[in-house]
Design a protein around this motif. Structure first.
Motif, PDB file in Angstrom:
ATOM      1  N   ASP A   7       0.864  -1.145  -0.218  1.00 15.28           N
ATOM      2  CA  ASP A   7       0.089   0.041  -0.136  1.00 15.28           C
ATOM      3  C   ASP A   7       0.887   1.165   0.045  1.00 15.28           C
ATOM      4  O   ASP A   7       1.205   1.863   0.952  1.00 15.28           O
ATOM      5  N   LEU A   8       1.280   1.824  -1.138  1.00 21.08           N
ATOM      6  CA  LEU A   8       2.154   2.754  -1.334  1.00 21.08           C
ATOM      7  C   LEU A   8       1.702   4.210  -0.683  1.00 21.08           C
ATOM      8  O   LEU A   8       2.418   4.836  -0.168  1.00 21.08           O
ATOM      9  N   ARG A   9       0.525   3.999  -0.605  1.00 21.56           N
ATOM     10  CA  ARG A   9      -0.283   5.314  -0.256  1.00 21.56           C
ATOM     11  C   ARG A   9      -0.062   5.389   1.092  1.00 21.56           C
ATOM     12  O   ARG A   9       0.037   6.423   1.857  1.00 21.56           O
ATOM     13  N   GLY A  46       1.682   8.656  -2.917  1.00 21.54           N
ATOM     14  CA  GLY A  46       1.634   7.267  -3.323  1.00 21.54           C
ATOM     15  C   GLY A  46       1.443   6.927  -4.773  1.00 21.54           C
ATOM     16  O   GLY A  46       1.208   5.843  -5.061  1.00 21.54           O
TER      17      GLY A  46
END
Length: 90
Positions: A7-9, A46
């Motif tokens: 989950d890059l965010r 993100g």
């Protein structure tokens, strides 16, 4: 079992939170981490899957251990009930 998608965010939100908590501007974080300010902006939003060396530089600039920085991403992954992956061959 394939690895879960990070989950890059969540990681970007954590970086932004820590940066603000320390009173750092995007420019200051970028300078201290040795990366371009655009990379920080994209990372915090993100939109950028940074290399581990970049994430390490950001963690160092924020004064936090790398595992602590990535914890929000790792905490969202379900634990595997299968055989764990060894970290070190003995």
């Amino acid at each position: 079992m394939p690895a879960p998608v990070p989950d890059l965010r969540a990681l970007g939100v954590e970086v932004a939170r820590l940066r603000r908590e320390r009173g750092m501007s995007i420019d200051r974080l970028a300078e201290t981490a040795g990366i371009h300010r655009k990379s920080i902006i994209e990372f915090e939003e993100g939109r950028d899957a940074a290399k581990i060396s970049t994430i390490h530089g950001i963690a160092h600039a924020l004064g936090v251990p790398l595992p602590e920085l990535v914890m929000p991403v790792c905490a969202r992954h379900p634990k595997s009930v299968e055989m764990p992956t060894p970290l070190v061959d003995r």
